[in-house]
Design a protein around this motif. Structure first.
Motif, PDB file in Angstrom:
ATOM      1  N   SER A   1      14.861   0.907  -4.122  1.00 15.34           N
ATOM      2  CA  SER A   1      15.950   0.465  -2.927  1.00 15.34           C
ATOM      3  C   SER A   1      17.017   1.474  -2.719  1.00 15.34           C
ATOM      4  CB  SER A   1      16.655  -0.819  -2.986  1.00 15.34           C
ATOM      5  OG  SER A   1      17.159  -0.641  -4.328  1.00 15.34           O
ATOM      6  N   ASN A   2      16.699   2.639  -3.087  1.00 17.08           N
ATOM      7  CA  ASN A   2      17.664   3.803  -2.875  1.00 17.08           C
ATOM      8  C   ASN A   2      17.200   4.762  -1.816  1.00 17.08           C
ATOM      9  OD1 ASN A   2      17.350   3.300  -6.207  1.00 17.08           O
ATOM     10  ND2 ASN A   2      19.447   3.574  -5.584  1.00 17.08           N
ATOM     11  N   CYS A   3      18.345   5.533  -1.545  1.00 22.58           N
ATOM     12  CA  CYS A   3      17.936   6.535  -0.461  1.00 22.58           C
ATOM     13  C   CYS A   3      17.484   7.743  -1.006  1.00 22.58           C
ATOM     14  CB  CYS A   3      19.199   6.782   0.449  1.00 22.58           C
ATOM     15  SG  CYS A   3      20.152   5.638   1.555  1.00 22.58           S
TER      16      CYS A   3
ATOM     17  N   ASN B   1      14.492  -3.350   0.269  1.00 22.27           N
ATOM     18  CA  ASN B   1      13.213  -2.510  -0.249  1.00 22.27           C
ATOM     19  C   ASN B   1      13.392  -0.869   0.397  1.00 22.27           C
ATOM     20  OD1 ASN B   1      12.122  -4.520  -1.823  1.00 22.27           O
ATOM     21  ND2 ASN B   1      11.331  -5.532   0.135  1.00 22.27           N
ATOM     22  N   GLY B   2      14.466  -0.714   0.822  1.00 24.41           N
ATOM     23  CA  GLY B   2      14.349   0.871   1.433  1.00 24.41           C
ATOM     24  C   GLY B   2      15.742   1.468   1.170  1.00 24.41           C
ATOM     25  N   CYS B   3      15.875   2.322   2.067  1.00 25.83           N
ATOM     26  CA  CYS B   3      17.413   3.225   1.964  1.00 25.83           C
ATOM     27  C   CYS B   3      18.206   2.070   2.653  1.00 25.83           C
ATOM     28  CB  CYS B   3      17.608   4.278   2.915  1.00 25.83           C
ATOM     29  SG  CYS B   3      18.769   5.382   2.621  1.00 25.83           S
ATOM     30  N   CYS B   4      18.126   1.465   3.655  1.00 24.25           N
ATOM     31  CA  CYS B   4      18.877   0.663   4.374  1.00 24.25           C
ATOM     32  C   CYS B   4      18.378  -0.784   4.247  1.00 24.25           C
ATOM     33  CB  CYS B   4      19.063   0.873   6.017  1.00 24.25           C
ATOM     34  SG  CYS B   4      19.932   2.642   6.162  1.00 24.25           S
ATOM     35  N   PRO B   5      19.393  -1.749   4.232  1.00 24.37           N
ATOM     36  CA  PRO B   5      19.040  -3.312   4.148  1.00 24.37           C
ATOM     37  C   PRO B   5      18.512  -3.565   5.475  1.00 24.37           C
ATOM     38  CG  PRO B   5      21.212  -3.200   4.119  1.00 24.37           C
ATOM     39  CD  PRO B   5      20.857  -1.624   3.857  1.00 24.37           C
ATOM     40  N   GLU B   6      17.413  -4.553   5.447  1.00 25.26           N
ATOM     41  CA  GLU B   6      16.971  -5.007   6.950  1.00 25.26           C
ATOM     42  C   GLU B   6      16.931  -6.197   6.756  1.00 25.26           C
ATOM     43  OE1 GLU B   6      13.179  -3.185   8.182  1.00 25.26           O
ATOM     44  OE2 GLU B   6      13.070  -2.165   6.176  1.00 25.26           O
ATOM     45  N   CYS B   7      17.080  -6.991   7.962  1.00 24.83           N
ATOM     46  CA  CYS B   7      17.324  -8.343   8.261  1.00 24.83           C
ATOM     47  C   CYS B   7      15.933  -8.957   8.555  1.00 24.83           C
ATOM     48  CB  CYS B   7      18.312  -8.787   9.330  1.00 24.83           C
ATOM     49  SG  CYS B   7      18.245 -10.379   9.629  1.00 24.83           S
ATOM     50  N   LYS B   8      15.351  -9.638   7.864  1.00 24.18           N
ATOM     51  CA  LYS B   8      13.889  -9.971   8.192  1.00 24.18           C
ATOM     52  C   LYS B   8      13.875 -11.608   8.875  1.00 24.18           C
ATOM     53  CE  LYS B   8      11.882  -6.789   6.376  1.00 24.18           C
ATOM     54  NZ  LYS B   8      11.032  -6.109   7.384  1.00 24.18           N
TER      55      LYS B   8
END
Length: 222
Positions: free
Chosen positions: A72-74, A103-110
């Motif tokens: 979950s890091n950049c 799960n990635g560099c930026c948080p995502e709204c699912k």
């Protein structure tokens, strides 16, 4: 002869003592928990500063190599002073987002809630409803509620009434106005006393009636 036997016994005892002390050593006994803990504290780990970088799983990267420290890091570049990581401008999370993944560099709204909340009640997207007799509302796709309030016309009477579940007041007895304290119907002349005849203003129901004096009819005397 007895003296020689005594000296031989003493020599034998000394030899047995040396053999016993040599056979019983500290290595023959397992270290207790305190000794084991102190030995673990003295473990020396590799120092990769100035040589490489280590991610969350322990994998070592060379200087100048690009890598992800964790799931979950950049992304980062391994430098002499440690990882130099990207600092992207992540999009803002919707305030009504109910499920966010990292799960990635930026948080995502699912997942965004698919309903509107208004005065403690939930409504479906594009659902229309009336929270009060004078309001008409709709749940918009943006999860916002937009309402229109009815604009009631000025009633054509001085004694309007509000019916249940009806927004605007109604004149149950038709248009009228006040002549003093007396309510008179519109459209006709009304004799309010022995000397005055009144009628309502045409369209201006809230104004007092217009009255004119006529010849008073007094009682005839004999």
């Amino acid at each position: 002869m007895a003296l020689h036997i005594h000296e031989a016994c003493i020599l034998l005892l000394v030899i047995l003592g040396l053999v016993t002390s040599a056979a019983i050593s500290h290595e023959d006994y397992p270290a207790d928990e305190g000794d084991q803990a102190s030995s673990n504290d003295n473990l020396i780990f590799d120092d990769y500063r100035g040589k490489g970088c280590v991610d969350d799983s322990g994998f070592v990267y060379k200087l100048g190599e690009r890598f992800f420290p964790g799931h979950s890091n950049c992304p980062c570049v391994c430098a002499l002073d440690g990882p130099v990581c990207d600092q992207p401008e992540c999009p803002k999370i919707h305030p009504k987002c109910t499920k966010v993944e990292h799960n990635g560099c930026c948080p995502e709204c699912k997942e965004v809630k698919n309903f509107c909340e208004y005065h403690g009640k939930n409504y479906k997207i594009l659902e229309e409803f009336k929270p009060s007799p004078c309001e008409w509302c709709r749940c918009e796709p943006s999860n916002e509620v937009h309402c229109v309030v009815a604009d009631c016309a000025v009633p054509e009477c001085v004694n309007p009434v509000y019916e249940p579940e009806q927004c605007c007041p109604v004149c149950k007895n038709g248009p009228n106005c006040f002549a003093g304290t007396t309510i008179i119907p519109a459209g006709i002349e009304v004799k309010v006393d022995e000397c005055n005849i009144c009628h309502c203003h045409n369209g201006d129901w809230w104004k007092p009636a217009q009255c004119s004096k006529r010849e008073c009819q007094g009682k005839q005397t004999v």
